[in-house]
Design a protein around this motif. Structure first.
Motif, PDB file in Angstrom:
ATOM      1  N   LEU A   1       0.857  -1.186   0.000  1.00 58.20           N
ATOM      2  CA  LEU A   1       0.000   0.000   0.000  1.00 58.20           C
ATOM      3  C   LEU A   1       0.891   1.232   0.000  1.00 58.20           C
ATOM      4  O   LEU A   1       1.786   1.378   0.844  1.00 58.20           O
ATOM      5  N   LEU A   2       0.644   2.151  -0.934  1.00 59.92           N
ATOM      6  CA  LEU A   2       1.411   3.393  -1.006  1.00 59.92           C
ATOM      7  C   LEU A   2       0.781   4.437  -0.084  1.00 59.92           C
ATOM      8  O   LEU A   2      -0.406   4.734  -0.191  1.00 59.92           O
ATOM      9  N   LEU A   3       1.594   4.986   0.804  1.00 60.02           N
ATOM     10  CA  LEU A   3       1.160   6.054   1.689  1.00 60.02           C
ATOM     11  C   LEU A   3       1.600   7.394   1.119  1.00 60.02           C
ATOM     12  O   LEU A   3       2.781   7.581   0.809  1.00 60.02           O
ATOM     13  N   SER A   4       0.667   8.314   0.967  1.00 60.48           N
ATOM     14  CA  SER A   4       1.048   9.664   0.552  1.00 60.48           C
ATOM     15  C   SER A   4       1.346  10.494   1.790  1.00 60.48           C
ATOM     16  O   SER A   4       0.876  10.191   2.897  1.00 60.48           O
ATOM     17  N   THR A   5       2.129  11.555   1.611  1.00 59.02           N
ATOM     18  CA  THR A   5       2.712  12.233   2.768  1.00 59.02           C
ATOM     19  C   THR A   5       2.341  13.713   2.875  1.00 59.02           C
ATOM     20  O   THR A   5       2.906  14.428   3.696  1.00 59.02           O
ATOM     21  N   GLY A   6       1.374  14.181   2.067  1.00 61.04           N
ATOM     22  CA  GLY A   6       1.010  15.593   2.121  1.00 61.04           C
ATOM     23  C   GLY A   6       0.220  15.942   3.370  1.00 61.04           C
ATOM     24  O   GLY A   6      -0.617  15.165   3.834  1.00 61.04           O
TER      25      GLY A   6
END
Length: 564
Positions: A406-411
Protein backbone atom coordinates in the motif's frame (compact mmCIF):
# COMPACT_ATOMS: atom_id res chain seq x y z
CA UNK A 1 -25.60 -5.52 39.52
CA UNK A 2 -22.63 -5.92 37.16
CA UNK A 3 -22.53 -4.39 33.69
CA UNK A 4 -19.79 -4.90 31.11
CA UNK A 5 -18.87 -2.62 28.23
CA UNK A 6 -17.50 -4.40 25.17
CA UNK A 7 -15.43 -1.74 23.42
CA UNK A 8 -14.85 -3.70 20.21
CA UNK A 9 -13.20 -2.91 16.88
CA UNK A 10 -15.59 -4.20 14.21
CA UNK A 11 -14.76 -4.61 10.54
CA UNK A 12 -17.47 -3.16 8.35
CA UNK A 13 -19.36 -5.93 6.59
CA UNK A 14 -17.65 -8.74 8.48
CA UNK A 15 -20.85 -9.86 10.17
CA UNK A 16 -19.51 -13.31 11.22
CA UNK A 17 -16.28 -11.80 12.57
CA UNK A 18 -18.10 -9.05 14.46
CA UNK A 19 -20.53 -11.62 15.86
CA UNK A 20 -17.62 -13.68 17.14
CA UNK A 21 -16.14 -10.62 18.88
CA UNK A 22 -19.44 -10.09 20.68
CA UNK A 23 -19.59 -13.76 21.73
CA UNK A 24 -16.02 -13.63 23.05
CA UNK A 25 -16.83 -10.50 25.03
CA UNK A 26 -19.98 -12.17 26.36
CA UNK A 27 -18.06 -15.22 27.57
CA UNK A 28 -15.61 -12.98 29.44
CA UNK A 29 -18.50 -10.99 30.91
CA UNK A 30 -20.09 -14.20 32.17
CA UNK A 31 -16.79 -15.25 33.72
CA UNK A 32 -16.83 -11.91 35.58
CA UNK A 33 -20.43 -12.59 36.68
CA UNK A 34 -21.92 -9.73 34.70
CA UNK A 35 -25.67 -9.39 34.20
CA UNK A 36 -25.62 -7.11 31.13
CA UNK A 37 -23.24 -6.66 28.20
CA UNK A 38 -23.24 -3.43 26.17
CA UNK A 39 -21.87 -3.19 22.62
CA UNK A 40 -21.54 -0.14 20.33
CA UNK A 41 -23.94 1.26 17.74
CA UNK A 42 -24.34 -1.06 14.70
CA UNK A 43 -21.85 -3.42 16.33
CA UNK A 44 -23.09 -6.34 14.25
CA UNK A 45 -22.08 -4.80 10.92
CA UNK A 46 -19.66 -2.04 11.93
CA UNK A 47 -20.10 1.71 11.60
CA UNK A 48 -20.53 3.37 9.15
CA UNK A 49 -21.80 0.68 6.72
CA UNK A 50 -22.91 3.38 4.25
CA UNK A 51 -24.45 1.98 1.05
CA UNK A 52 -24.03 -1.62 2.14
CA UNK A 53 -27.34 -0.86 3.84
CA UNK A 54 -28.92 -0.67 0.39
CA UNK A 55 -28.05 -4.29 -0.35
CA UNK A 56 -30.88 -6.74 0.51
CA UNK A 57 -28.47 -9.65 0.99
CA UNK A 58 -26.45 -7.61 3.49
CA UNK A 59 -29.54 -6.89 5.56
CA UNK A 60 -30.68 -10.50 5.34
CA UNK A 61 -27.29 -11.74 6.55
CA UNK A 62 -27.39 -9.30 9.47
CA UNK A 63 -30.85 -10.42 10.53
CA UNK A 64 -29.89 -14.11 10.36
CA UNK A 65 -26.75 -13.38 12.38
CA UNK A 66 -28.76 -11.54 15.03
CA UNK A 67 -31.13 -14.47 15.54
CA UNK A 68 -28.23 -16.92 15.69
CA UNK A 69 -26.31 -14.68 18.08
CA UNK A 70 -29.27 -14.65 20.45
CA UNK A 71 -29.19 -18.45 20.51
CA UNK A 72 -25.41 -18.68 20.92
CA UNK A 73 -25.02 -16.19 23.76
CA UNK A 74 -24.90 -17.42 27.37
CA UNK A 75 -28.50 -17.71 28.60
CA UNK A 76 -27.84 -15.89 31.88
CA UNK A 77 -26.47 -12.75 30.21
CA UNK A 78 -28.55 -9.96 28.67
CA UNK A 79 -26.83 -8.28 25.69
CA UNK A 80 -27.53 -5.07 23.78
CA UNK A 81 -26.40 -5.35 20.16
CA UNK A 82 -26.37 -2.66 17.47
CA UNK A 83 -28.07 -3.67 14.24
CA UNK A 84 -30.26 -2.39 11.38
CA UNK A 85 -33.93 -3.38 11.37
CA UNK A 86 -36.59 -3.20 8.68
CA UNK A 87 -39.25 -0.50 8.88
CA UNK A 88 -42.22 -2.71 8.12
CA UNK A 89 -44.57 0.28 7.82
CA UNK A 90 -42.52 2.14 5.23
CA UNK A 91 -44.60 0.84 2.30
CA UNK A 92 -47.78 2.08 4.00
CA UNK A 93 -46.83 5.26 5.82
CA UNK A 94 -43.78 6.24 3.79
CA UNK A 95 -40.34 6.91 5.18
CA UNK A 96 -37.06 5.05 5.01
CA UNK A 97 -37.01 1.28 4.91
CA UNK A 98 -34.63 0.81 7.88
CA UNK A 99 -34.09 1.75 11.48
CA UNK A 100 -30.76 2.17 13.24
CA UNK A 101 -31.58 -0.16 16.09
CA UNK A 102 -30.47 -1.78 19.31
CA UNK A 103 -31.60 -5.35 20.01
CA UNK A 104 -31.95 -6.69 23.54
CA UNK A 105 -31.00 -10.37 23.51
CA UNK A 106 -32.11 -12.41 26.51
CA UNK A 107 -32.35 -16.18 27.08
CA UNK A 108 -31.85 -17.12 23.45
CA UNK A 109 -34.30 -14.62 21.98
CA UNK A 110 -34.54 -11.09 20.61
CA UNK A 111 -36.68 -9.74 23.43
CA UNK A 112 -36.95 -6.04 22.47
CA UNK A 113 -35.90 -3.69 19.67
CA UNK A 114 -35.13 0.00 20.22
CA UNK A 115 -34.74 2.55 17.42
CA UNK A 116 -32.40 5.54 17.24
CA UNK A 117 -34.41 8.74 17.43
CA UNK A 118 -32.05 11.50 16.29
CA UNK A 119 -30.38 10.96 12.92
CA UNK A 120 -27.43 13.26 12.18
CA UNK A 121 -26.85 14.64 8.69
CA UNK A 122 -23.92 16.99 9.34
CA UNK A 123 -20.18 16.55 8.70
CA UNK A 124 -19.49 12.84 7.99
CA UNK A 125 -23.00 11.70 8.94
CA UNK A 126 -25.74 10.94 6.43
CA UNK A 127 -28.16 8.78 8.39
CA UNK A 128 -31.36 10.17 6.85
CA UNK A 129 -30.18 8.55 3.63
CA UNK A 130 -30.87 5.14 5.16
CA UNK A 131 -32.86 5.33 8.38
CA UNK A 132 -36.26 6.31 9.70
CA UNK A 133 -36.13 7.91 13.18
CA UNK A 134 -37.69 6.10 16.10
CA UNK A 135 -40.73 7.77 17.62
CA UNK A 136 -40.87 6.63 21.25
CA UNK A 137 -38.76 6.50 24.38
CA UNK A 138 -36.66 3.34 24.69
CA UNK A 139 -36.28 1.44 27.95
CA UNK A 140 -36.29 -2.05 29.46
CA UNK A 141 -36.16 -3.61 32.91
CA UNK A 142 -33.54 -6.12 34.02
CA UNK A 143 -33.22 -7.43 37.59
CA UNK A 144 -35.61 -4.71 38.76
CA UNK A 145 -33.45 -1.95 37.28
CA UNK A 146 -35.01 0.25 34.60
CA UNK A 147 -32.57 1.08 31.79
CA UNK A 148 -33.11 3.95 29.36
CA UNK A 149 -31.60 3.18 25.94
CA UNK A 150 -30.19 5.84 23.64
CA UNK A 151 -28.10 5.61 20.48
CA UNK A 152 -25.22 8.04 19.88
CA UNK A 153 -26.84 11.29 18.62
CA UNK A 154 -29.79 10.83 20.98
CA UNK A 155 -27.61 12.38 23.70
CA UNK A 156 -26.50 15.41 21.66
CA UNK A 157 -29.53 17.68 21.90
CA UNK A 158 -29.59 19.11 25.42
CA UNK A 159 -30.71 22.71 24.96
CA UNK A 160 -29.40 23.66 28.41
CA UNK A 161 -25.88 22.52 27.52
CA UNK A 162 -25.74 23.66 23.88
CA UNK A 163 -27.89 26.75 24.27
CA UNK A 164 -30.13 25.59 21.43
CA UNK A 165 -31.85 22.55 20.00
CA UNK A 166 -30.78 20.95 16.74
CA UNK A 167 -33.82 18.64 16.75
CA UNK A 168 -37.43 19.11 17.83
CA UNK A 169 -37.23 16.42 20.54
CA UNK A 170 -34.82 15.61 23.35
CA UNK A 171 -34.85 11.82 23.89
CA UNK A 172 -33.06 12.11 27.23
CA UNK A 173 -35.67 14.43 28.68
CA UNK A 174 -38.41 12.10 27.48
CA UNK A 175 -36.68 9.10 29.04
CA UNK A 176 -36.68 10.65 32.47
CA UNK A 177 -40.42 11.07 32.31
CA UNK A 178 -40.40 7.24 32.32
CA UNK A 179 -38.47 7.18 35.63
CA UNK A 180 -35.46 5.22 34.40
CA UNK A 181 -32.79 4.29 36.92
CA UNK A 182 -29.85 4.54 34.55
CA UNK A 183 -29.22 5.58 30.93
CA UNK A 184 -27.02 3.68 28.49
CA UNK A 185 -25.83 5.22 25.24
CA UNK A 186 -24.47 2.96 22.52
CA UNK A 187 -22.32 5.00 20.15
CA UNK A 188 -20.04 4.98 17.17
CA UNK A 189 -18.65 8.46 17.69
CA UNK A 190 -15.78 9.44 15.36
CA UNK A 191 -12.65 10.94 16.86
CA UNK A 192 -11.52 14.53 16.61
CA UNK A 193 -8.88 15.89 18.95
CA UNK A 194 -10.33 17.36 22.12
CA UNK A 195 -13.65 15.57 21.66
CA UNK A 196 -13.39 13.33 24.71
CA UNK A 197 -13.31 16.24 27.15
CA UNK A 198 -16.36 17.66 25.37
CA UNK A 199 -18.23 14.34 25.63
CA UNK A 200 -17.49 14.06 29.34
CA UNK A 201 -18.50 17.67 29.99
CA UNK A 202 -21.75 17.23 28.06
CA UNK A 203 -22.74 14.03 29.86
CA UNK A 204 -21.68 15.45 33.21
CA UNK A 205 -24.24 18.19 32.64
CA UNK A 206 -26.91 15.64 31.64
CA UNK A 207 -26.24 13.31 34.59
CA UNK A 208 -26.42 16.20 37.05
CA UNK A 209 -29.46 17.74 35.38
CA UNK A 210 -31.49 14.53 35.68
CA UNK A 211 -29.71 13.14 38.76
CA UNK A 212 -29.17 9.83 36.96
CA UNK A 213 -26.04 7.81 36.10
CA UNK A 214 -25.08 7.43 32.45
CA UNK A 215 -23.02 4.78 30.65
CA UNK A 216 -21.45 5.79 27.34
CA UNK A 217 -20.23 2.98 25.04
CA UNK A 218 -18.09 3.81 22.02
CA UNK A 219 -16.70 1.82 19.12
CA UNK A 220 -12.94 1.76 18.58
CA UNK A 221 -10.91 1.39 15.39
CA UNK A 222 -10.24 2.94 12.01
CA UNK A 223 -12.79 2.66 9.20
CA UNK A 224 -11.66 4.39 5.99
CA UNK A 225 -11.05 8.05 6.89
CA UNK A 226 -12.76 7.84 10.30
CA UNK A 227 -11.10 6.97 13.59
CA UNK A 228 -13.14 5.77 16.56
CA UNK A 229 -11.25 6.37 19.77
CA UNK A 230 -13.17 4.18 22.21
CA UNK A 231 -12.71 5.76 25.66
CA UNK A 232 -16.12 4.48 26.77
CA UNK A 233 -16.96 5.82 30.22
CA UNK A 234 -19.55 6.00 32.97
CA UNK A 235 -20.68 8.82 35.24
CA UNK A 236 -22.53 8.74 38.54
CA UNK A 237 -25.49 10.96 39.44
CA UNK A 238 -23.12 13.77 40.42
CA UNK A 239 -21.56 13.76 36.95
CA UNK A 240 -18.28 12.26 38.15
CA UNK A 241 -16.46 9.80 35.89
CA UNK A 242 -16.50 6.47 37.71
CA UNK A 243 -15.00 4.29 34.95
CA UNK A 244 -13.23 4.82 31.64
CA UNK A 245 -11.99 2.35 29.03
CA UNK A 246 -8.68 2.65 27.20
CA UNK A 247 -8.31 5.03 24.29
CA UNK A 248 -7.56 3.82 20.75
CA UNK A 249 -7.66 0.17 21.77
CA UNK A 250 -10.19 -2.57 22.41
CA UNK A 251 -11.22 -3.01 26.02
CA UNK A 252 -13.63 -4.81 28.30
CA UNK A 253 -14.76 -2.58 31.14
CA UNK A 254 -16.83 -3.85 34.06
CA UNK A 255 -19.11 -1.50 36.01
CA UNK A 256 -21.09 -2.03 39.18
CA UNK A 257 -24.53 -0.52 39.74
CA UNK A 258 -25.58 -0.23 43.38
CA UNK A 259 -29.34 -0.85 43.47
CA UNK A 260 -29.74 0.63 46.92
CA UNK A 261 -27.99 3.88 46.03
CA UNK A 262 -29.36 3.84 42.46
CA UNK A 263 -25.87 4.81 41.36
CA UNK A 264 -22.63 3.51 39.85
CA UNK A 265 -19.67 2.63 42.02
CA UNK A 266 -16.16 3.77 41.19
CA UNK A 267 -14.29 1.31 38.99
CA UNK A 268 -11.30 1.29 36.65
CA UNK A 269 -10.50 4.69 35.13
CA UNK A 270 -8.01 4.63 32.26
CA UNK A 271 -6.15 7.94 31.93
CA UNK A 272 -6.73 10.24 29.00
CA UNK A 273 -3.74 11.30 26.88
CA UNK A 274 -1.35 13.77 28.48
CA UNK A 275 -1.37 16.18 25.53
CA UNK A 276 -2.99 16.78 22.14
CA UNK A 277 0.12 15.63 20.27
CA UNK A 278 0.05 12.23 21.97
CA UNK A 279 -3.68 11.91 21.29
CA UNK A 280 -3.37 12.76 17.59
CA UNK A 281 -0.39 10.43 17.25
CA UNK A 282 -2.35 7.51 18.72
CA UNK A 283 -5.22 8.26 16.34
CA UNK A 284 -2.91 8.30 13.31
CA UNK A 285 -1.19 5.07 14.31
CA UNK A 286 -4.54 3.33 14.80
CA UNK A 287 -5.80 4.74 11.50
CA UNK A 288 -2.81 3.43 9.54
CA UNK A 289 -2.85 0.02 11.21
CA UNK A 290 -6.56 -0.58 10.69
CA UNK A 291 -6.67 0.78 7.13
CA UNK A 292 -3.76 -1.44 6.09
CA UNK A 293 -5.03 -4.56 7.84
CA UNK A 294 -8.73 -4.16 7.06
CA UNK A 295 -7.88 -3.59 3.38
CA UNK A 296 -5.79 -6.80 3.57
CA UNK A 297 -2.34 -5.34 2.92
CA UNK A 298 0.72 -6.54 4.78
CA UNK A 299 3.32 -3.88 3.89
CA UNK A 300 3.47 -0.22 2.94
CA UNK A 301 5.77 1.90 0.78
CA UNK A 302 6.38 5.63 0.83
CA UNK A 303 8.79 8.17 -0.59
CA UNK A 304 11.43 9.50 1.81
CA UNK A 305 12.54 13.01 0.87
CA UNK A 306 14.34 13.95 4.05
CA UNK A 307 11.53 16.37 4.84
CA UNK A 308 9.37 16.50 7.93
CA UNK A 309 6.15 15.20 6.30
CA UNK A 310 7.61 11.97 4.95
CA UNK A 311 9.51 11.56 8.23
CA UNK A 312 6.39 11.63 10.41
CA UNK A 313 4.48 9.33 8.02
CA UNK A 314 7.34 6.82 8.06
CA UNK A 315 7.47 6.97 11.86
CA UNK A 316 3.72 6.49 12.08
CA UNK A 317 3.75 3.51 9.69
CA UNK A 318 6.56 1.90 11.66
CA UNK A 319 4.70 2.34 14.95
CA UNK A 320 1.53 0.94 13.39
CA UNK A 321 2.93 -2.02 11.46
CA UNK A 322 6.47 -2.71 12.63
CA UNK A 323 9.77 -1.87 10.92
CA UNK A 324 9.73 -4.96 8.70
CA UNK A 325 6.50 -3.86 7.03
CA UNK A 326 7.71 -0.44 5.84
CA UNK A 327 9.76 0.33 2.72
CA UNK A 328 11.14 3.84 2.30
CA UNK A 329 12.17 4.91 -1.20
CA UNK A 330 14.70 7.72 -1.74
CA UNK A 331 14.39 9.33 -5.18
CA UNK A 332 16.97 12.12 -5.32
CA UNK A 333 17.09 14.55 -8.24
CA UNK A 334 19.87 16.96 -9.22
CA UNK A 335 18.10 19.50 -6.99
CA UNK A 336 18.09 17.27 -3.90
CA UNK A 337 20.55 18.47 -1.29
CA UNK A 338 23.07 16.10 0.25
CA UNK A 339 21.70 17.01 3.67
CA UNK A 340 18.19 15.89 2.68
CA UNK A 341 19.50 12.53 1.46
CA UNK A 342 21.41 12.15 4.72
CA UNK A 343 18.32 13.12 6.74
CA UNK A 344 16.28 10.43 4.98
CA UNK A 345 19.00 7.85 5.64
CA UNK A 346 19.28 8.90 9.30
CA UNK A 347 15.51 8.64 9.73
CA UNK A 348 15.48 5.14 8.24
CA UNK A 349 18.28 4.09 10.61
CA UNK A 350 16.42 5.53 13.61
CA UNK A 351 13.30 3.61 12.63
CA UNK A 352 15.08 0.46 11.48
CA UNK A 353 13.20 0.35 8.17
CA UNK A 354 14.46 -0.87 4.80
CA UNK A 355 15.22 1.70 2.11
CA UNK A 356 15.75 1.69 -1.66
CA UNK A 357 17.42 4.49 -3.62
CA UNK A 358 16.14 5.28 -7.13
CA UNK A 359 17.81 8.45 -8.55
CA UNK A 360 15.58 10.24 -11.06
CA UNK A 361 18.13 12.42 -12.88
CA UNK A 362 18.23 10.25 -16.02
CA UNK A 363 14.44 10.04 -16.11
CA UNK A 364 14.24 13.82 -15.94
CA UNK A 365 16.59 14.06 -18.93
CA UNK A 366 14.39 11.64 -20.86
CA UNK A 367 11.37 13.85 -20.22
CA UNK A 368 13.35 16.94 -21.23
CA UNK A 369 14.27 15.23 -24.51
CA UNK A 370 10.71 14.15 -25.17
CA UNK A 371 9.36 17.67 -24.60
CA UNK A 372 12.30 19.51 -26.22
CA UNK A 373 10.43 20.50 -29.37
CA UNK A 374 7.07 21.18 -27.75
CA UNK A 375 8.55 23.18 -24.84
CA UNK A 376 11.06 25.06 -27.04
CA UNK A 377 11.38 28.81 -26.34
CA UNK A 378 9.63 28.49 -22.97
CA UNK A 379 11.10 28.99 -19.51
CA UNK A 380 11.58 26.30 -16.87
CA UNK A 381 8.53 26.49 -14.62
CA UNK A 382 5.78 24.67 -12.78
CA UNK A 383 5.29 22.02 -15.48
CA UNK A 384 8.92 20.91 -15.26
CA UNK A 385 8.85 20.98 -11.45
CA UNK A 386 5.74 18.81 -11.38
CA UNK A 387 7.25 16.30 -13.80
CA UNK A 388 9.74 15.47 -11.06
CA UNK A 389 6.97 14.79 -8.61
CA UNK A 390 5.11 12.70 -11.18
CA UNK A 391 8.22 10.65 -11.94
CA UNK A 392 8.48 9.86 -8.24
CA UNK A 393 4.77 9.10 -8.05
CA UNK A 394 5.04 6.68 -10.97
CA UNK A 395 8.00 4.88 -9.42
CA UNK A 396 6.19 4.47 -6.12
CA UNK A 397 3.04 3.20 -7.85
CA UNK A 398 5.13 0.70 -9.81
CA UNK A 399 6.56 -0.65 -6.55
CA UNK A 400 3.07 -0.80 -5.08
CA UNK A 401 1.77 -2.71 -8.12
CA UNK A 402 4.75 -5.04 -8.32
CA UNK A 403 4.87 -6.13 -4.69
CA UNK A 404 1.33 -5.46 -3.49
CA UNK A 405 2.39 -2.80 -0.98
CA UNK A 406 0.00 0.00 0.00
CA UNK A 407 1.41 3.39 -1.01
CA UNK A 408 1.16 6.05 1.69
CA UNK A 409 1.05 9.66 0.55
CA UNK A 410 2.71 12.23 2.77
CA UNK A 411 1.01 15.59 2.12
CA UNK A 412 -0.23 17.58 5.13
CA UNK A 413 -3.45 19.57 5.54
CA UNK A 414 -1.85 22.96 4.89
CA UNK A 415 -0.64 21.79 1.49
CA UNK A 416 -3.90 20.04 0.65
CA UNK A 417 -5.84 23.18 1.54
CA UNK A 418 -3.99 25.51 -0.83
CA UNK A 419 -3.13 22.96 -3.54
CA UNK A 420 0.61 22.92 -2.83
CA UNK A 421 0.74 19.33 -4.05
CA UNK A 422 0.90 17.55 -7.40
CA UNK A 423 -1.84 15.40 -8.89
CA UNK A 424 -0.48 12.05 -10.08
CA UNK A 425 2.73 12.84 -8.22
CA UNK A 426 3.13 13.28 -4.46
CA UNK A 427 -0.66 12.88 -4.13
CA UNK A 428 -0.44 9.28 -5.38
CA UNK A 429 -1.35 6.70 -2.79
CA UNK A 430 -3.95 4.56 -1.10
CA UNK A 431 -4.00 6.47 2.20
CA UNK A 432 -3.10 10.09 2.98
CA UNK A 433 -1.87 9.71 6.54
CA UNK A 434 -1.49 13.37 7.57
CA UNK A 435 -3.95 14.99 5.16
CA UNK A 436 -5.86 16.43 8.15
CA UNK A 437 -2.77 17.48 10.13
CA UNK A 438 -1.65 21.10 9.62
CA UNK A 439 2.04 21.74 9.02
CA UNK A 440 2.55 23.44 12.38
CA UNK A 441 0.97 20.45 14.13
CA UNK A 442 3.29 18.12 12.18
CA UNK A 443 6.26 19.93 13.72
CA UNK A 444 4.68 19.84 17.17
CA UNK A 445 4.07 16.07 17.01
CA UNK A 446 7.62 15.45 15.78
CA UNK A 447 9.05 17.39 18.71
CA UNK A 448 6.85 15.29 20.99
CA UNK A 449 8.11 12.10 19.35
CA UNK A 450 11.67 13.18 20.18
CA UNK A 451 10.90 13.79 23.86
CA UNK A 452 12.84 10.71 25.00
CA UNK A 453 15.44 10.53 22.25
CA UNK A 454 15.85 11.20 18.55
CA UNK A 455 13.26 9.62 16.26
CA UNK A 456 13.03 12.44 13.73
CA UNK A 457 16.54 13.70 12.84
CA UNK A 458 17.25 17.08 14.39
CA UNK A 459 18.14 18.67 11.06
CA UNK A 460 14.65 17.82 9.73
CA UNK A 461 13.15 19.90 12.53
CA UNK A 462 15.27 23.01 11.97
CA UNK A 463 15.81 23.31 8.21
CA UNK A 464 13.38 25.37 6.09
CA UNK A 465 10.79 23.07 4.46
CA UNK A 466 11.30 22.63 0.71
CA UNK A 467 9.98 20.51 -2.15
CA UNK A 468 13.47 20.78 -3.73
CA UNK A 469 12.13 20.91 -7.29
CA UNK A 470 14.45 23.74 -8.32
CA UNK A 471 17.66 25.30 -6.94
CA UNK A 472 17.45 26.90 -3.49
CA UNK A 473 13.67 26.44 -3.31
CA UNK A 474 11.78 26.75 -0.01
CA UNK A 475 8.03 26.47 0.62
CA UNK A 476 7.78 30.13 1.61
CA UNK A 477 8.69 31.14 -1.95
CA UNK A 478 5.09 30.17 -2.78
CA UNK A 479 3.27 30.21 0.56
CA UNK A 480 2.94 32.46 3.60
CA UNK A 481 4.82 31.43 6.69
CA UNK A 482 3.15 28.26 8.02
CA UNK A 483 2.27 29.88 11.36
CA UNK A 484 0.32 32.53 9.45
CA UNK A 485 -1.08 30.13 6.85
CA UNK A 486 -2.33 27.61 9.41
CA UNK A 487 -4.05 30.27 11.50
CA UNK A 488 -5.83 31.61 8.41
CA UNK A 489 -6.83 28.09 7.38
CA UNK A 490 -8.10 27.26 10.88
CA UNK A 491 -10.27 30.35 10.87
CA UNK A 492 -11.47 29.83 7.30
CA UNK A 493 -12.07 26.06 7.28
CA UNK A 494 -12.75 25.02 10.86
CA UNK A 495 -14.19 28.22 12.33
CA UNK A 496 -16.17 29.30 9.22
CA UNK A 497 -14.86 32.86 9.47
CA UNK A 498 -15.25 35.32 6.60
CA UNK A 499 -12.36 37.16 4.98
CA UNK A 500 -13.37 40.27 6.90
CA UNK A 501 -13.25 38.43 10.23
CA UNK A 502 -9.84 36.91 9.47
CA UNK A 503 -8.46 40.31 8.45
CA UNK A 504 -9.93 41.86 11.61
CA UNK A 505 -8.00 39.23 13.60
CA UNK A 506 -4.78 40.83 12.35
CA UNK A 507 -3.95 39.14 9.06
CA UNK A 508 -2.87 41.01 5.94
CA UNK A 509 -5.72 41.62 3.49
CA UNK A 510 -3.78 40.53 0.39
CA UNK A 511 -2.53 37.36 2.08
CA UNK A 512 -6.02 36.40 3.29
CA UNK A 513 -7.60 36.94 -0.13
CA UNK A 514 -4.83 34.98 -1.82
CA UNK A 515 -5.18 32.04 0.58
CA UNK A 516 -8.96 31.96 0.10
CA UNK A 517 -8.47 31.93 -3.66
CA UNK A 518 -5.93 29.09 -3.41
CA UNK A 519 -8.26 27.01 -1.23
CA UNK A 520 -11.11 27.48 -3.70
CA UNK A 521 -9.03 26.66 -6.77
CA UNK A 522 -7.54 23.51 -5.21
CA UNK A 523 -10.90 21.76 -4.83
CA UNK A 524 -10.39 19.64 -7.96
CA UNK A 525 -7.16 18.27 -6.51
CA UNK A 526 -8.70 17.33 -3.19
CA UNK A 527 -11.50 15.50 -4.97
CA UNK A 528 -8.90 13.19 -6.53
CA UNK A 529 -6.85 12.62 -3.39
CA UNK A 530 -6.73 9.32 -1.47
CA UNK A 531 -8.72 9.09 1.77
CA UNK A 532 -7.07 10.93 4.64
CA UNK A 533 -7.29 10.13 8.35
CA UNK A 534 -9.70 12.59 10.01
CA UNK A 535 -8.49 14.18 13.24
CA UNK A 536 -10.22 17.60 13.16
CA UNK A 537 -13.82 18.79 13.07
CA UNK A 538 -13.44 19.86 9.44
CA UNK A 539 -11.44 17.50 7.28
CA UNK A 540 -11.16 17.21 3.49
CA UNK A 541 -12.98 13.87 3.50
CA UNK A 542 -16.52 12.52 3.51
CA UNK A 543 -17.74 15.55 5.48
CA UNK A 544 -16.34 18.11 3.01
CA UNK A 545 -18.81 18.70 0.18
CA UNK A 546 -17.66 21.70 -1.80
CA UNK A 547 -18.39 21.95 -5.54
CA UNK A 548 -15.46 21.96 -7.95
CA UNK A 549 -17.06 24.08 -10.65
CA UNK A 550 -18.33 27.16 -8.85
CA UNK A 551 -18.02 30.92 -9.24
CA UNK A 552 -19.07 32.03 -5.76
CA UNK A 553 -15.80 33.81 -4.99
CA UNK A 554 -16.12 36.11 -8.01
CA UNK A 555 -19.83 36.70 -7.39
CA UNK A 556 -19.18 37.47 -3.74
CA UNK A 557 -16.52 40.03 -4.68
CA UNK A 558 -18.93 41.57 -7.20
CA UNK A 559 -21.54 41.98 -4.45
CA UNK A 560 -18.95 43.74 -2.30
CA UNK A 561 -18.17 46.13 -5.16
CA UNK A 562 -21.88 46.94 -5.60
CA UNK A 563 -22.35 47.46 -1.86
CA UNK A 564 -19.44 49.86 -1.69
Amino acid sequence: MKITIAQINPIIGDIPGNTQKIIEAANKAIADKSDLLLTPELSLCGYPPRDLLLKPDFLKAMNIALQQLARDLPASLAVLVGTAQENTKAHIAGGKSLYNSIALLVEGKVKQIFHKRLLPTYDVFDEHRYFEPGNKANYFTLNNVKFGVTVCEDLWNDEEFFGKRSYSINPIAELFKSNVDIVVNLSASPYTFGKQSFREAMLKHTAMRFNTPIIYVNQVGGNDDLIFDGRSFALNKRGEVTSRARGFDTDLLQLEFDKQKHDLNVGSIAPNCECEDEEIWQALVLGVRDYVQKCRFSKVVLGLSGGIDSSIVAACATAALGKDSVLGVLMPSPYSSESSIKDADDLAKNLGITTQKLPIGDLMKSYDGTFAELFANTEFGLAEENIQSRIRGSLLMAISNKFGYLLLSTGNKSEMAVGYCTLYGDMNGGLAVIADVPKTRVYSICHWLNRNGEVIPQNVLVKPPSAELKPNQIDQDSLPDYEILDDILQRLINDYQSAEQIIAAGHDTAVVNRVIQMVTRAEFKRRQAPPGIKITDRAFGTGWRMPIANNWLAIKNAYKTLES
